[in-house]
Scaffold this motif. Structure first.
Motif, PDB file in Angstrom:
ATOM      1  N   LEU A 286       3.755  -5.416   7.776  1.00  0.00           N
ATOM      2  CA  LEU A 286       2.635  -4.572   8.232  1.00  0.00           C
ATOM      3  C   LEU A 286       2.169  -5.031   9.612  1.00  0.00           C
ATOM      4  O   LEU A 286       1.907  -6.216   9.825  1.00  0.00           O
ATOM      5  CB  LEU A 286       1.472  -4.679   7.229  1.00  0.00           C
ATOM      6  CG  LEU A 286       0.264  -3.788   7.498  1.00  0.00           C
ATOM      7  CD1 LEU A 286       0.625  -2.322   7.261  1.00  0.00           C
ATOM      8  CD2 LEU A 286      -0.898  -4.178   6.591  1.00  0.00           C
ATOM      9  N   SER A 287       2.059  -4.080  10.525  1.00  0.00           N
ATOM     10  CA  SER A 287       1.548  -4.399  11.844  1.00  0.00           C
ATOM     11  C   SER A 287       0.015  -4.311  11.809  1.00  0.00           C
ATOM     12  O   SER A 287      -0.540  -3.313  11.358  1.00  0.00           O
ATOM     13  CB  SER A 287       2.139  -3.383  12.835  1.00  0.00           C
ATOM     14  OG  SER A 287       1.462  -3.452  14.045  1.00  0.00           O
ATOM     15  N   VAL A 288      -0.654  -5.373  12.238  1.00  0.00           N
ATOM     16  CA  VAL A 288      -2.122  -5.377  12.219  1.00  0.00           C
ATOM     17  C   VAL A 288      -2.654  -5.745  13.599  1.00  0.00           C
ATOM     18  O   VAL A 288      -1.945  -6.334  14.411  1.00  0.00           O
ATOM     19  CB  VAL A 288      -2.679  -6.391  11.182  1.00  0.00           C
ATOM     20  CG1 VAL A 288      -2.398  -5.954   9.767  1.00  0.00           C
ATOM     21  CG2 VAL A 288      -2.147  -7.797  11.443  1.00  0.00           C
ATOM     22  N   ALA A 289      -3.918  -5.393  13.840  1.00  0.00           N
ATOM     23  CA  ALA A 289      -4.586  -5.803  15.073  1.00  0.00           C
ATOM     24  C   ALA A 289      -5.264  -7.142  14.819  1.00  0.00           C
ATOM     25  O   ALA A 289      -5.543  -7.504  13.674  1.00  0.00           O
ATOM     26  CB  ALA A 289      -5.609  -4.748  15.471  1.00  0.00           C
ATOM     27  N   GLN A 290      -5.505  -7.885  15.894  1.00  0.00           N
ATOM     28  CA  GLN A 290      -6.160  -9.195  15.780  1.00  0.00           C
ATOM     29  C   GLN A 290      -7.646  -9.043  16.043  1.00  0.00           C
ATOM     30  O   GLN A 290      -8.043  -8.591  17.116  1.00  0.00           O
ATOM     31  CB  GLN A 290      -5.592 -10.152  16.835  1.00  0.00           C
ATOM     32  CG  GLN A 290      -4.170 -10.569  16.588  1.00  0.00           C
ATOM     33  CD  GLN A 290      -4.104 -11.761  15.637  1.00  0.00           C
ATOM     34  OE1 GLN A 290      -4.855 -12.714  15.800  1.00  0.00           O
ATOM     35  NE2 GLN A 290      -3.229 -11.687  14.656  1.00  0.00           N
TER      36      GLN A 290
ATOM     37  N   VAL B 178     -14.021  -5.670   7.805  1.00  0.00           N
ATOM     38  CA  VAL B 178     -13.933  -4.470   6.959  1.00  0.00           C
ATOM     39  C   VAL B 178     -13.222  -3.395   7.759  1.00  0.00           C
ATOM     40  O   VAL B 178     -13.654  -3.068   8.863  1.00  0.00           O
ATOM     41  CB  VAL B 178     -15.340  -3.971   6.571  1.00  0.00           C
ATOM     42  CG1 VAL B 178     -15.258  -2.693   5.741  1.00  0.00           C
ATOM     43  CG2 VAL B 178     -16.126  -5.051   5.835  1.00  0.00           C
ATOM     44  N   SER B 179     -12.126  -2.858   7.218  1.00  0.00           N
ATOM     45  CA  SER B 179     -11.445  -1.721   7.850  1.00  0.00           C
ATOM     46  C   SER B 179     -11.618  -0.524   6.934  1.00  0.00           C
ATOM     47  O   SER B 179     -11.120  -0.520   5.795  1.00  0.00           O
ATOM     48  CB  SER B 179      -9.951  -2.020   8.037  1.00  0.00           C
ATOM     49  OG  SER B 179      -9.748  -3.123   8.900  1.00  0.00           O
ATOM     50  N   VAL B 180     -12.337   0.482   7.391  1.00  0.00           N
ATOM     51  CA  VAL B 180     -12.591   1.688   6.583  1.00  0.00           C
ATOM     52  C   VAL B 180     -11.384   2.607   6.697  1.00  0.00           C
ATOM     53  O   VAL B 180     -10.997   3.006   7.810  1.00  0.00           O
ATOM     54  CB  VAL B 180     -13.866   2.411   7.076  1.00  0.00           C
ATOM     55  CG1 VAL B 180     -14.090   3.698   6.284  1.00  0.00           C
ATOM     56  CG2 VAL B 180     -15.080   1.487   6.965  1.00  0.00           C
ATOM     57  N   LEU B 181     -10.775   2.938   5.543  1.00  0.00           N
ATOM     58  CA  LEU B 181      -9.518   3.681   5.570  1.00  0.00           C
ATOM     59  C   LEU B 181      -9.712   5.176   5.796  1.00  0.00           C
ATOM     60  O   LEU B 181     -10.681   5.781   5.322  1.00  0.00           O
ATOM     61  CB  LEU B 181      -8.749   3.454   4.271  1.00  0.00           C
ATOM     62  CG  LEU B 181      -8.329   2.005   3.987  1.00  0.00           C
ATOM     63  CD1 LEU B 181      -7.478   1.933   2.718  1.00  0.00           C
ATOM     64  CD2 LEU B 181      -7.576   1.391   5.168  1.00  0.00           C
ATOM     65  N   ALA B 182      -8.747   5.749   6.509  1.00  0.00           N
ATOM     66  CA  ALA B 182      -8.711   7.190   6.746  1.00  0.00           C
ATOM     67  C   ALA B 182      -7.968   7.874   5.594  1.00  0.00           C
ATOM     68  O   ALA B 182      -7.272   7.226   4.797  1.00  0.00           O
ATOM     69  CB  ALA B 182      -8.009   7.477   8.073  1.00  0.00           C
ATOM     70  N   LYS B 183      -8.132   9.181   5.527  1.00  0.00           N
ATOM     71  CA  LYS B 183      -7.563   9.997   4.442  1.00  0.00           C
ATOM     72  C   LYS B 183      -6.072   9.742   4.208  1.00  0.00           C
ATOM     73  O   LYS B 183      -5.607   9.750   3.072  1.00  0.00           O
ATOM     74  CB  LYS B 183      -7.793  11.454   4.832  1.00  0.00           C
ATOM     75  CG  LYS B 183      -7.355  12.481   3.854  1.00  0.00           C
ATOM     76  CD  LYS B 183      -7.681  13.843   4.427  1.00  0.00           C
ATOM     77  CE  LYS B 183      -7.113  14.939   3.561  1.00  0.00           C
ATOM     78  NZ  LYS B 183      -7.438  16.267   4.103  1.00  0.00           N
ATOM     79  N   ASP B 184      -5.321   9.515   5.283  1.00  0.00           N
ATOM     80  CA  ASP B 184      -3.871   9.341   5.146  1.00  0.00           C
ATOM     81  C   ASP B 184      -3.463   7.882   4.897  1.00  0.00           C
ATOM     82  O   ASP B 184      -2.280   7.549   4.972  1.00  0.00           O
ATOM     83  CB  ASP B 184      -3.152   9.888   6.380  1.00  0.00           C
ATOM     84  CG  ASP B 184      -3.554   9.151   7.658  1.00  0.00           C
ATOM     85  OD1 ASP B 184      -4.447   8.280   7.588  1.00  0.00           O
ATOM     86  OD2 ASP B 184      -2.974   9.425   8.720  1.00  0.00           O
TER      87      ASP B 184
ATOM     88  N   GLU C  47      -4.714  -1.239  11.451  1.00  0.00           N
ATOM     89  CA  GLU C  47      -4.556  -0.321  12.589  1.00  0.00           C
ATOM     90  C   GLU C  47      -4.912   1.103  12.169  1.00  0.00           C
ATOM     91  O   GLU C  47      -4.638   1.511  11.041  1.00  0.00           O
ATOM     92  CB  GLU C  47      -3.112  -0.371  13.099  1.00  0.00           C
ATOM     93  CG  GLU C  47      -2.813  -1.689  13.790  1.00  0.00           C
ATOM     94  CD  GLU C  47      -1.404  -1.756  14.353  1.00  0.00           C
ATOM     95  OE1 GLU C  47      -0.582  -0.883  14.006  1.00  0.00           O
ATOM     96  OE2 GLU C  47      -1.133  -2.693  15.122  1.00  0.00           O
ATOM     97  N   ASP C  48      -5.507   1.855  13.082  1.00  0.00           N
ATOM     98  CA  ASP C  48      -5.877   3.257  12.874  1.00  0.00           C
ATOM     99  C   ASP C  48      -6.920   3.462  11.782  1.00  0.00           C
ATOM    100  O   ASP C  48      -7.055   4.570  11.247  1.00  0.00           O
ATOM    101  CB  ASP C  48      -4.644   4.116  12.559  1.00  0.00           C
ATOM    102  CG  ASP C  48      -3.647   4.090  13.699  1.00  0.00           C
ATOM    103  OD1 ASP C  48      -4.102   4.104  14.868  1.00  0.00           O
ATOM    104  OD2 ASP C  48      -2.443   4.036  13.439  1.00  0.00           O
ATOM    105  N   ALA C  49      -7.649   2.406  11.427  1.00  0.00           N
ATOM    106  CA  ALA C  49      -8.751   2.576  10.470  1.00  0.00           C
ATOM    107  C   ALA C  49      -9.809   3.486  11.101  1.00  0.00           C
ATOM    108  O   ALA C  49      -9.899   3.598  12.322  1.00  0.00           O
ATOM    109  CB  ALA C  49      -9.349   1.222  10.119  1.00  0.00           C
TER     110      ALA C  49
END
Ligand SMILES: Cc1cc2nc3c(=O)[nH]c(=O)nc-3n(C[C@H](O)[C@H](O)[C@H](O)COP(=O)(O)O)c2cc1C
Length: 166
Positions: A103-107, A78-84, A116-118
């Motif tokens: 899309l660049s993602v973390a493993q 689960v990646s919780v999204l930020a406002k942006d 990323e940046d969640a």
């Protein structure tokens, strides 16, 4: 507006409107297909369940193309999204196969992609899966998590909204 309905007379659109008064955060739930293809969907049905042991849940609809992958993968993140990160919410709520393109993602654990940046990530092994009407309830045991400070993306009344707006 007051609506009183029995289960026999539920107007689905009105029910959806009523449920939309409950403001939520927005998350991207990810897993891997058996062939290693990344899979992800936007969801606001994420919830904390238990602190000890640490457990979370989310509820995929039976209509999701990716449902079988979530059923069989044995783990999810689960990646919780930020406002942006509303563009990411739109990307992962558009049905189809191209969600990770460019899309660049973390493993994460087991190679599961993390956004990323969640604001927060929770990596879980699937504990139980329950059928519930036109959705399923997937309960997971949290194995790893991380978080950072920041404002969340908020969903209310069928739209993204600003917590600070008057
Ligand atoms: C803010 C928001 C929250 C959503 N929450 C859920 C959810 O909790 N469960 C669900 O099944 N679909 C939810 N959806 C719809 C899915 O994201 C969408 O149907 C999904 O991307 C389709 O993926 P598929 O390619 O697997 O069919 C939500 C959509 C949005 C915009």
């Amino acid at each position: 507006m007051t609506r009183t309905m029995t289960s026999h007379t539920v107007d689905t659109r009105e029910l959806r409107n009523a449920l939309g008064s409950f403001a939520t955060g927005v998350a991207v739930i990810t897993t891997l297909a058996a062939d290693g293809t990344p899979v992800g969907v936007t969801a606001n049905s994420f919830a904390s369940v238990s602190l000890d042991p640490p457990m979370i849940l989310w509820m995929p609809g039976r209509h999701l193309r990716s449902l079988d992958h979530f059923r069989s993968a044995g783990r999810f993140a689960v990646s919780v999204l930020a406002k942006d990160q509303a563009p990411l919410s739109r990307r992962f709520s558009t049905p189809g196969e191209e969600k990770f393109q460019g899309l660049s993602v973390a493993q994460g654990l087991g190679g599961i992609p993390l956004i990323e940046d969640a604001l927060a990530t929770f990596e879980a092994s699937t504990a139980t899966l329950h059928e519930a009407g036109d959705h399923c309830i997937i309960l997971g045991n949290v194995e790893r998590f991380s978080y950072r400070a920041g404002e969340p993306l908020v969903f209310h009344g069928g739209a993204y909204c600003d917590l600070l707006a008057s």
